[in-house]
Design an enzyme around this catalytic site. Structure first.
Site, PDB file in Angstrom:
ATOM      1  N   LYS A  54       0.844  -1.200   0.000  1.00  0.00           N
ATOM      2  CA  LYS A  54       0.000   0.000   0.000  1.00  0.00           C
ATOM      3  C   LYS A  54       0.875   1.244   0.000  1.00  0.00           C
ATOM      4  O   LYS A  54       0.619   2.198  -0.741  1.00  0.00           O
ATOM      5  CB  LYS A  54      -0.919   0.005   1.232  1.00  0.00           C
ATOM      6  CG  LYS A  54      -2.108  -0.911   1.085  1.00  0.00           C
ATOM      7  CD  LYS A  54      -2.864  -1.084   2.399  1.00  0.00           C
ATOM      8  CE  LYS A  54      -3.922  -2.166   2.242  1.00  0.00           C
ATOM      9  NZ  LYS A  54      -4.477  -2.650   3.501  1.00  0.00           N
ATOM     10  N   GLN A  98      -5.163  -1.495   9.648  1.00  0.00           N
ATOM     11  CA  GLN A  98      -5.013  -2.825   9.042  1.00  0.00           C
ATOM     12  C   GLN A  98      -5.589  -3.885   9.979  1.00  0.00           C
ATOM     13  O   GLN A  98      -5.190  -3.969  11.145  1.00  0.00           O
ATOM     14  CB  GLN A  98      -3.526  -3.087   8.769  1.00  0.00           C
ATOM     15  CG  GLN A  98      -3.233  -4.393   8.076  1.00  0.00           C
ATOM     16  CD  GLN A  98      -3.710  -4.410   6.632  1.00  0.00           C
ATOM     17  OE1 GLN A  98      -3.517  -3.457   5.882  1.00  0.00           O
ATOM     18  NE2 GLN A  98      -4.354  -5.495   6.240  1.00  0.00           N
ATOM     19  N   ASP A 121     -11.566   2.860   3.709  1.00  0.00           N
ATOM     20  CA  ASP A 121     -11.821   1.416   3.627  1.00  0.00           C
ATOM     21  C   ASP A 121     -13.320   1.133   3.477  1.00  0.00           C
ATOM     22  O   ASP A 121     -13.711  -0.004   3.215  1.00  0.00           O
ATOM     23  CB  ASP A 121     -11.314   0.751   4.918  1.00  0.00           C
ATOM     24  CG  ASP A 121     -10.418  -0.441   4.639  1.00  0.00           C
ATOM     25  OD1 ASP A 121     -10.208  -0.756   3.458  1.00  0.00           O
ATOM     26  OD2 ASP A 121      -9.936  -1.046   5.615  1.00  0.00           O
TER      27      ASP A 121
END
Ligand code: NAP
Length: 286
Positions: A54, A98, A121
């Site tokens: 990422k 995460q 997200d």
């Protein structure tokens, strides 16, 4: 019939190039550099790889990429304090925690703490609710990527019979809501569904997000169906190496489907590209 192979890797590369151009334009016109901060708690090896990828792709797109690494012993209160600080930081446009997080931390509490305007997200209930209501908001990256591939192959999806196998909050449910928004007739299957092969045989579009290697067989598919395989299952080989395979028996399905995503190289590369897209949207003044 041999299916068209849907090249998610190439599509994602093209998308990242377009995003990089938009990032450069935003910088020039408004002096804004989109910023994504990824928070990683603990040292899960798979998460470390994802976070590294990422970071690389965020920087390649011309965005500001920051990582906050916290020890596995971090308390929920400590993590929530970090999220609160990022919510208040105007240079941070996107926040991604995460998952999985260590067991002393409730993932729902973390998601709830993220400002919905920075929830790139697409997991905050405000964004999930907006999607369910057909309103604009951040959409979870993997299903967003699946929809882009489907529209690239099929164009207008109106009226198609679409089957989503899996009902997770991360993939299955948002995928189903996206397909409803595209005017598909949507069926959602899960572990309690009866006679999945028959249900699958009726579908023009099959999105498999199960986590079971090669569960969907070739003879389950309607000839010509478009198959999106979200599954990422790492299996051990006799020589001690591992291989990534999907939820669809690819060698069988490719003989029946009209189009299919391979694993790897299908849905996988789309997820980070869509994360960059969400970050760009978050940074762009409304
Ligand atoms: P998950 O949270 O474990 O959900 C799996 C879903 O599959 C559940 O809804 C479950 O049903 C259903 N299921 C399990 N066994 C089934 C069966 N025999 N028949 C029908 N449905 C069944 O998994 P997830 O997070 O959605 O991920 C699914 C897969 O996608 C995994 O392989 C994951 O690694 C992969 N993935 C890939 C990406 C990417 O970037 N390519 C991103 C995310 C996930 P119940 O609800 O009844 O338990």
């Amino acid at each position: 019939m041999t299916a068209r192979i849907i090249d998610g890797k190439a599509f994602a590369a093209g998308l990242r190039t377009r995003i990089a151009a938009d990032v450069a334009a935003l910088k020039q016109a408004r002096g804004i550099v989109p910023g994504l901060t990824v928070v990683l708690v603990g040292d899960d090896p798979a998460s470390q790889v994802y976070v590294r990828n990422k970071g690389v792709q965020t920087r390649e797109a011309g965005m500001q990429s920051d990582e906050i690494r916290l020890p596995a012993t971090t308390s929920q209160a400590e993590l929530l304090a970090v999220v609160t600080r990022l919510n208040a930081d105007p240079a941070v446009h996107g926040i991604l925690v995460q998952f999985p997080v260590p067991k002393q931390i409730d993932p729902d509490a973390v998601i709830m703490a993220i400002d919905p305007a920075k929830d790139v997200d697409g997991l905050h209930p405000v964004n999930v609710g907006r999607l369910a209501l057909g309103q604009e908001g951040f959409v979870s990256c993997t299903p967003q990527g699946c929809l882009m591939l489907l529209k690239d192959v099929l164009g207008d999806l109106s009226g198609a019979d679409a089957l989503v196998i899996g009902r997770s909050g991360l993939v299955g449910r948002p995928m189903a809501n996206l397909l409803i928004r595209e005017n598909c007739t949507v069926t959602v299957a899960h572990s309690k569904s009866r006679d999945l092969p028959s249900v699958t045989r009726r579908a023009d579009i099959v999105v498999a997000a199960v986590g079971r290697p090669e569960m969907v067989r070739g003879d389950w598919l309607k000839p010509g169906a478009t198959v999106i395989d979200v599954g990422m299952n790492r299996i051990a080989l006799p020589d001690g190496k591992t291989r990534l395979i999907g939820d669809v028996a690819y060698a069988e399905a490719v003989e029946v489907a009209g189009a299919i995503t391979p694993v790897p190289g299908g849905v996988g590369p789309m997820t980070i590209a869509c994360l960059l897209r969400n970050t760009l949207i978050a940074a762009t003044p409304k």
